[in-house]
Design a protein around this motif. Structure first.
Motif, PDB file in Angstrom:
ATOM      1  N   ARG A 240      28.806 -15.741   9.751  1.00 37.30           N
ATOM      2  CA  ARG A 240      28.404 -14.519   9.052  1.00 37.30           C
ATOM      3  C   ARG A 240      29.549 -13.530   8.953  1.00 37.30           C
ATOM      4  N   ASP A 241      30.250 -13.297  10.076  1.00 30.74           N
ATOM      5  CA  ASP A 241      31.339 -12.325  10.065  1.00 30.74           C
ATOM      6  C   ASP A 241      32.449 -12.752   9.118  1.00 30.74           C
ATOM      7  N   GLY A 687      15.226 -22.343   1.167  1.00 25.58           N
ATOM      8  CA  GLY A 687      14.403 -21.564   2.072  1.00 25.58           C
ATOM      9  C   GLY A 687      14.283 -20.119   1.645  1.00 25.58           C
ATOM     10  N   ARG A 688      13.623 -19.333   2.488  1.00 25.07           N
ATOM     11  CA  ARG A 688      13.372 -17.930   2.165  1.00 25.07           C
ATOM     12  C   ARG A 688      14.387 -16.987   2.792  1.00 25.07           C
ATOM     13  N   VAL A 689      15.234 -17.496   3.657  1.00 25.69           N
ATOM     14  CA  VAL A 689      16.214 -16.659   4.339  1.00 25.69           C
ATOM     15  C   VAL A 689      17.600 -17.268   4.163  1.00 25.69           C
ATOM     16  N   PRO A 690      18.652 -16.465   4.334  1.00 27.47           N
ATOM     17  CA  PRO A 690      20.001 -17.040   4.278  1.00 27.47           C
ATOM     18  C   PRO A 690      20.168 -18.090   5.367  1.00 27.47           C
ATOM     19  N   CYS A 691      21.011 -19.043   5.116  1.00 27.91           N
ATOM     20  CA  CYS A 691      21.273 -20.053   6.133  1.00 27.91           C
ATOM     21  C   CYS A 691      22.690 -20.571   5.964  1.00 27.91           C
ATOM     22  N   ALA A 692      23.157 -21.313   6.938  1.00 28.69           N
ATOM     23  CA  ALA A 692      24.519 -21.833   6.922  1.00 28.69           C
ATOM     24  C   ALA A 692      24.512 -23.281   7.365  1.00 28.69           C
ATOM     25  N   TYR A 693      25.556 -23.993   6.948  1.00 28.88           N
ATOM     26  CA  TYR A 693      25.711 -25.369   7.405  1.00 28.88           C
ATOM     27  C   TYR A 693      27.096 -25.560   7.975  1.00 28.88           C
ATOM     28  N   ARG A 694      27.272 -26.609   8.726  1.00 31.51           N
ATOM     29  CA  ARG A 694      28.566 -27.052   9.219  1.00 31.51           C
ATOM     30  C   ARG A 694      28.524 -28.569   9.347  1.00 31.51           C
ATOM     31  N   LEU A 695      29.649 -29.204   9.119  1.00 29.71           N
ATOM     32  CA  LEU A 695      29.737 -30.645   9.306  1.00 29.71           C
ATOM     33  C   LEU A 695      30.108 -30.929  10.754  1.00 29.71           C
ATOM     34  N   VAL A 696      29.438 -31.918  11.356  1.00 30.86           N
ATOM     35  CA  VAL A 696      29.663 -32.252  12.760  1.00 30.86           C
ATOM     36  C   VAL A 696      29.901 -33.751  12.890  1.00 30.86           C
ATOM     37  N   PRO A 697      30.607 -34.194  13.937  1.00 33.37           N
ATOM     38  CA  PRO A 697      30.804 -35.629  14.157  1.00 33.37           C
ATOM     39  C   PRO A 697      29.579 -36.252  14.811  1.00 33.37           C
ATOM     40  N   VAL A 698      29.573 -37.569  14.876  1.00 29.08           N
ATOM     41  CA  VAL A 698      28.430 -38.263  15.479  1.00 29.08           C
ATOM     42  C   VAL A 698      28.443 -38.114  16.992  1.00 29.08           C
ATOM     43  N   ASP A 699      29.639 -38.017  17.614  1.00 29.70           N
ATOM     44  CA  ASP A 699      29.738 -37.819  19.062  1.00 29.70           C
ATOM     45  C   ASP A 699      31.068 -37.155  19.366  1.00 29.70           C
ATOM     46  N   ASP A 700      31.309 -36.890  20.665  1.00 25.35           N
ATOM     47  CA  ASP A 700      32.505 -36.143  21.044  1.00 25.35           C
ATOM     48  C   ASP A 700      33.783 -36.952  20.951  1.00 25.35           C
ATOM     49  N   GLU A 701      33.687 -38.247  20.665  1.00 26.51           N
ATOM     50  CA  GLU A 701      34.880 -39.082  20.535  1.00 26.51           C
ATOM     51  C   GLU A 701      35.188 -39.420  19.083  1.00 26.51           C
ATOM     52  N   SER A 702      34.385 -38.937  18.188  1.00 24.95           N
ATOM     53  CA  SER A 702      34.565 -39.260  16.765  1.00 24.95           C
ATOM     54  C   SER A 702      35.052 -38.038  16.001  1.00 24.95           C
ATOM     55  N   SER A 703      35.658 -38.301  14.851  1.00 20.84           N
ATOM     56  CA  SER A 703      36.062 -37.214  13.959  1.00 20.84           C
ATOM     57  C   SER A 703      34.928 -36.922  12.987  1.00 20.84           C
ATOM     58  N   ILE A 704      34.983 -35.750  12.368  1.00 23.94           N
ATOM     59  CA  ILE A 704      33.926 -35.358  11.440  1.00 23.94           C
ATOM     60  C   ILE A 704      33.917 -36.270  10.220  1.00 23.94           C
ATOM     61  N   HIS A 705      35.110 -36.641   9.765  1.00 23.98           N
ATOM     62  CA  HIS A 705      35.218 -37.547   8.619  1.00 23.98           C
ATOM     63  C   HIS A 705      36.450 -38.414   8.829  1.00 23.98           C
ATOM     64  N   PRO A 706      36.534 -39.583   8.214  1.00 19.07           N
ATOM     65  CA  PRO A 706      37.695 -40.454   8.396  1.00 19.07           C
ATOM     66  C   PRO A 706      38.948 -39.838   7.792  1.00 19.07           C
ATOM     67  N   ASP A 707      40.116 -40.378   8.179  1.00 22.61           N
ATOM     68  CA  ASP A 707      41.375 -39.776   7.757  1.00 22.61           C
ATOM     69  C   ASP A 707      41.662 -39.940   6.271  1.00 22.61           C
ATOM     70  N   TRP A 708      40.959 -40.859   5.610  1.00 24.17           N
ATOM     71  CA  TRP A 708      41.195 -41.040   4.176  1.00 24.17           C
ATOM     72  C   TRP A 708      40.343 -40.108   3.317  1.00 24.17           C
ATOM     73  N   LEU A 709      39.514 -39.291   3.966  1.00 26.36           N
ATOM     74  CA  LEU A 709      38.591 -38.415   3.242  1.00 26.36           C
ATOM     75  C   LEU A 709      38.765 -36.978   3.706  1.00 26.36           C
ATOM     76  N   THR A 710      38.758 -36.053   2.776  1.00 28.31           N
ATOM     77  CA  THR A 710      38.714 -34.634   3.109  1.00 28.31           C
ATOM     78  C   THR A 710      37.464 -34.029   2.495  1.00 28.31           C
ATOM     79  N   VAL A 711      36.933 -33.005   3.153  1.00 29.39           N
ATOM     80  CA  VAL A 711      35.693 -32.364   2.731  1.00 29.39           C
ATOM     81  C   VAL A 711      35.926 -30.862   2.688  1.00 29.39           C
TER      82      VAL A 711
END
Length: 945
Positions: A240-241, A687-711
């Motif tokens: 938000r900030d 929805g009826r209120v503001p909301c936010a999203y974030r991309l997260v990895p499947v676990d603490d040893e994985s990256s959010i996305h593979p190195d051949w992809l950017t988001v």
């Protein structure tokens, strides 16, 4: 108090802890009993009336709970604290957010004091439990609208604990930040408690530290994974900030203001001014400094306090003077007063101003600073009357001076300075840095009567010397980052929007003989600087993320500024034979999105020869948003209201926070080496209120996305019914190609889009990799049964070919054809031709280009393709552990003996490549010049990767 403590813990979020809680009561002012009145209550007035104190203690509405609350996001995050003042509730009754009346973040001008109320003012009824009543005053004057609060309590021992914890938390926030921790105090975690109540520290009161601003928002959020959302409450506040900060600047923007800044750096090697500095200052048209002016300047320089004070002798003057014949120009000359040329702000950094040992002990004299400032104003010539000294800061021999155009002086305020030594014992000022921080406020206009200020920071540093001390230089940088602090009432380490000028002392990691040859030979004229800067320690530090990672530097097109020798032991260019030339003197810069910096020039000044260094200068234009401060504040208020309910959405049903992914299956199609493919995913807030999203990895040893992809964007905030397009970009680089060539051709991944305060969504991404001969090991290329796109299993080791067919196809085409070799490895290649040649190598197709002695583009493209193929190898052609030995070879026999240590396939490729290079050089009209031109370029691709 046990039930009170439990109620407090239930009110707070998991990252927040109650350290100590105190029961107290407030004594309202008779004229305005409202808590938080804009008229500050004075303890002497409030507490002087015994009856008022008596009535306040007996009225349950005045009962308060004061709690010291600590916040910590994790082991690597700084601890922050605040004092909460809440309504007191009956035992067993839960506290609610509406019970939080005041919040005092422990930072800035926060202070808490106590005083014993005189016994004569107390009634017997009030002192039944204790005869001691203490007044407690909490102030925080650096937050707009925050008035002191006066409380009374009889819990003396608990109050001592409160004071001790407040002192500890204040010391933590004022201490220099750790290098691994964000240095800027934020207190954004208080927003859920105070969104509709007491004011928070302004989003703009302290500008966001650039090290934080340069860190992508999603990396500043809490650790989260599929099914484990992390600290959603804190994350939503950060998102938000960031969203509000960006939009407030946009909505409050009322145009641009261009600020012209010239920055200079000069290591003067202990010398006094003895030459005209006008070229360094960019005032070439100004008359030169007359010799009598310099004599006057030198005569004012005092000796150090350990010697008898006396003016310089005539012999000393003569030795230091460069006599010029010019007319004396008074610094008060107003000729050309309306001339608007020249910078608005001139910032000059000097190093080694005083090399005497005594200066390390006694450094209070400003004589040398005055001498150099006088020389600067003299060099300004007829423009001198239009400038004035704004501020300076000296640490032994390290001096930074800011000189401002007189008409612009009212625009600069809140001027702070700082210094830190990193020299002898890590503290002395023979090495270290000085820094200036200032607010620049654009001039008010009829349209913008109260423009917001932009913070500018200038740092002058002198880091550790000597070629081999590169790691110490990195350490000095981080030490200065930690210790250069401005007295702002809160931690505020540099850099902000900064322009550092410095003798950074970074050297060139190349052989001394090679450096001098490249600098001195006209054969290298076109690429001499580009070639040597590949071995520049500072640029390597930035590439390796060891130091100066957020800084930019303009193209270097001037000769190294160090080290020159006025005596006999020098080379033809004047460089000391015992010191390898290097660009030790640099000007770097960094800025945020609201102050865009354009570098207009960057050069050295070899004409100024009074030191073993040559000064450097850089000119900048800083485009500053003119932000209407009242409009920005109104926009912030509107945006906060627009986001009402964002932090508390989890308290209702999750159905209120609802994102819809329009296409959850994305097919990227075929993806080739170094080719980008882009697709978009639409996300709508239904929805009826503001909301936010974030991309997260499947676990603490994985990256959010593979190195051949950017988001992009990795996180976003959406208003109700707002639509955001997430862009997916696939591109195969060397690292991912090296893996995909061996492992598999199918590219599949699942992106996890977490709705903050809501549920996870999944986006399936598929693609097909098109193999390439690039980014394969030499061994694997020799085991391919044919072109890499053809079907077939790898050949067994006993059936491998001698050298990769792709290398041989390139070399054979160039050597067997009647083509022009003159521009191979020198001219810039046509990218479409390079792509075509690579495609032929991958598929086995014939090259579509016919050899022609008049066509220079095609041979250049073939040469570039060969270099890129060698550059893409997972391991260099020359094994890393043998590279230094190869450099030391002095004879043909030693070279062939060294080849015995190479892998067999590398030997074959080496012989083929070197034979081709010899062919190219011998085909040139001037073989020696051709050899010199391409030697270093090709070597960097086959060895030093």
């Amino acid at each position: 108090m046990a039930s009170q403590d439990s109620a407090l813990r239930a009110l707070l979020r998991p990252t927040d802890t109650v350290i100590v809680a105190l029961e107290a009561f407030v004594v309202p002012q008779p004229t305005d009993p409202a808590i938080g009145t804009p008229v500050p209550p004075l303890p002497a007035d409030v507490l002087s009336d015994p009856e008022s104190v008596q009535r306040a203690s007996e009225d349950a509405r005045n009962r308060r709970v004061l709690a010291v609350v600590s916040h910590n996001d994790g082991p690597n995050s700084p601890e922050e604290g605040s004092v909460f003042v809440l309504k007191a509730r009956s035992p067993g009754r839960a506290l609610e957010q509406s019970d939080i009346l005041r919040v005092f973040p422990v930072f800035g001008d926060f202070s808490v004091s106590m005083a014993q109320i005189r016994r004569s003012t107390l009634s017997l009824r009030l002192s039944q439990a204790s005869s001691t009543l203490i007044s407690l005053t909490i102030t925080q004057g650096d937050i707009l609208g925050r008035v002191p609060l006066v409380l009374c309590t009889q819990q003396v021992e608990t109050l001592r604990t409160v004071l001790a914890e407040c002192k500890r938390l204040k010391e933590l926030v004022d201490a220099p930040p750790l290098a691994s921790a964000p240095p800027l105090t934020t207190f954004s975690w208080l927003a859920p408690y105070t969104a509709r109540r007491a004011p928070l520290p302004s989003l703009f009161a302290l500008p966001e530290d650039l090290r934080v601003a340069y860190t992508p928002l999603h990396l500043r959020l809490s650790a989260a994974f599929a099914g484990d959302p992390g600290d959603d409450a804190s994350d939503i506040v950060r998102i938000r900030d960031d969203w509000i900060r960006t939009r407030v600047r946009e909505e409050g923007s009322r145009g641009k203001h261009l600020l012209r800044i010239r920055v200079g750096s000069f290591n003067v090697n202990g010398s006094l001014p003895s030459q005209d500095l006008s070229l360094w200052l960019g005032t070439e048209a100004a008359p030169s400094i007359p010799d009598q002016s310099l004599v006057s300047i030198l005569n004012r320089v005092e000796k150090n306090p350990f010697e008898a004070a006396s003016p310089l002798s005539s012999v000393e003057k003569t030795a230091q003077m460069k006599v010029v014949d010019a007319e004396v120009v008074s610094s008060t000359d107003t000729e050309g007063e309306d001339d608007d040329s020249g910078p608005d702000l001139l910032v000059l950094g000097f190093q080694e101003l005083d090399l005497s040992a005594e200066a390390l002990i006694y450094a209070s004299s400003t004589a040398r600073e005055d001498a150099w400032c006088d020389a600067v104003f003299a060099a300004l010539g007829s423009r001198a009357g239009r400038y004035e000294k704004l501020v300076s800061k000296q640490l032994v021999g390290i001096l930074v001076v800011a000189i401002v155009r007189t008409t612009m002086r009212p625009c600069f305020g809140e001027i702070k300075s700082s210094a830190a030594g990193t020299g002898i014992m890590g503290l002395m000022g023979n090495k270290g840095g000085t820094a200036l921080r200032m607010h620049f406020t654009p001039p008010a206009t009829d349209a913008v009567k109260a423009p917001a200020a932009t913070v500018l920071t200038f740092v002058n540093a002198h880091l550790a010397a000597f070629d081999e001390m590169v790691e110490r230089r990195h350490a000095d940088f981080h030490e200065l980052t930690r210790r250069l602090q401005f007295d702002l009432g809160a931690a505020a380490a540099v850099p902000r929007d900064g322009l550092p000028s410095a003798d950074l002392n970074y050297r060139v990691d190349a052989l001394d003989e090679d450096v001098r040859t490249i600098l001195d030979s006209e054969d290298w004229a076109e690429r001499r600087f580009e070639t040597l800067l590949q071995y520049d320690q500072l640029k390597a530090a930035v590439r390796d993320k060891k130091a100066f990672t957020i800084f930019n530097e303009g193209p270097i097109t001037h000769f190294p500024t160090y080290r020159f020798n006025p005596g006999l032991l020098k080379d033809p260019l004047g460089y000391d034979l015992k010191r390898r030339p290097a660009w030790t003197d640099r000007v770097l810069w960094a800025s945020n999105a609201f102050a865009r910096v354009e570098q207009r020039s960057y050069t050295g000044h070899p004409q100024i020869t009074m030191s073993d260094h040559r000064p450097v200068s850089a000119e900048f234009t800083v485009e500053i948003n003119i932000v209407d401060r009242p409009a920005a504040e109104a926009a912030a208020d509107k945006l906060y209201r627009q986001l009402k309910g964002l932090e508390d959405a989890h308290e209702d049903t999750n159905a209120r926070v609802n994102l819809k992914i329009m296409n959850v299956n994305v097919d990227m199609g075929k993806i080739s080496y170094k080719k980008t493919v882009t697709q978009q995913v639409a996300v709508r807030n239904i929805g009826r209120v503001p909301c936010a999203y974030r991309l997260v990895p499947v676990d603490d040893e994985s990256s959010i996305h593979p190195d051949w992809l950017t988001v992009e964007p990795m996180t976003a905030l959406l208003l109700p019914d707002e639509l955001v397009q997430i862009t997916l970009t696939a591109c195969i680089g060397n690292d991912s190609a090296a893996r995909l060539n061996v492992d598999h051709k199918e590219l599949n991944c699942t992106l996890i889009l977490h709705t903050v305060m809501g549920k996870d969504h999944f986006i399936a991404v598929t693609a097909e990799y098109v193999p390439t001969c690039f980014a394969n090991s030499l061994t694997r290329l020799t085991r391919l049964p044919g072109p890499i796109r053809s079907e077939g299993t790898l050949l067994t080791e006993d059936r491998t070919i001698n050298a990769p067919r792709e290398v041989m196809r390139l070399i054979n085409w160039m050597m067997a054809s009647d083509i022009s070799m003159e521009n191979i490895f020198v001219a810039t290649a046509d990218e479409m031709m390079v792509d075509t040649i690579r495609e032929c190598l991958d598929t086995g197709a014939e090259f579509p280009f016919k050899p022609s002695p008049t066509d220079e583009k095609v041979p250049v493209a073939f040469g570039e393709t060969l270099l890129r193929l060698l550059d893409s190898l997972p391991e260099p052609l020359v094994p890393v552990d043998l590279q230094q030995q190869c450099v030391e070879m002095t004879s043909r026999d030693e070279v062939f003996e060294m080849l015995d240590a190479f892998p067999p396939v590398a030997v074959n490729v080496w012989i083929s490549v070197t034979a081709f290079l010899n062919f190219v050089c011998q085909s040139s009209a001037d073989p020696e010049i051709k050899t010199t031109k391409i030697g270093g370029e090709v070597a960097s691709h086959i060895a030093y990767l």
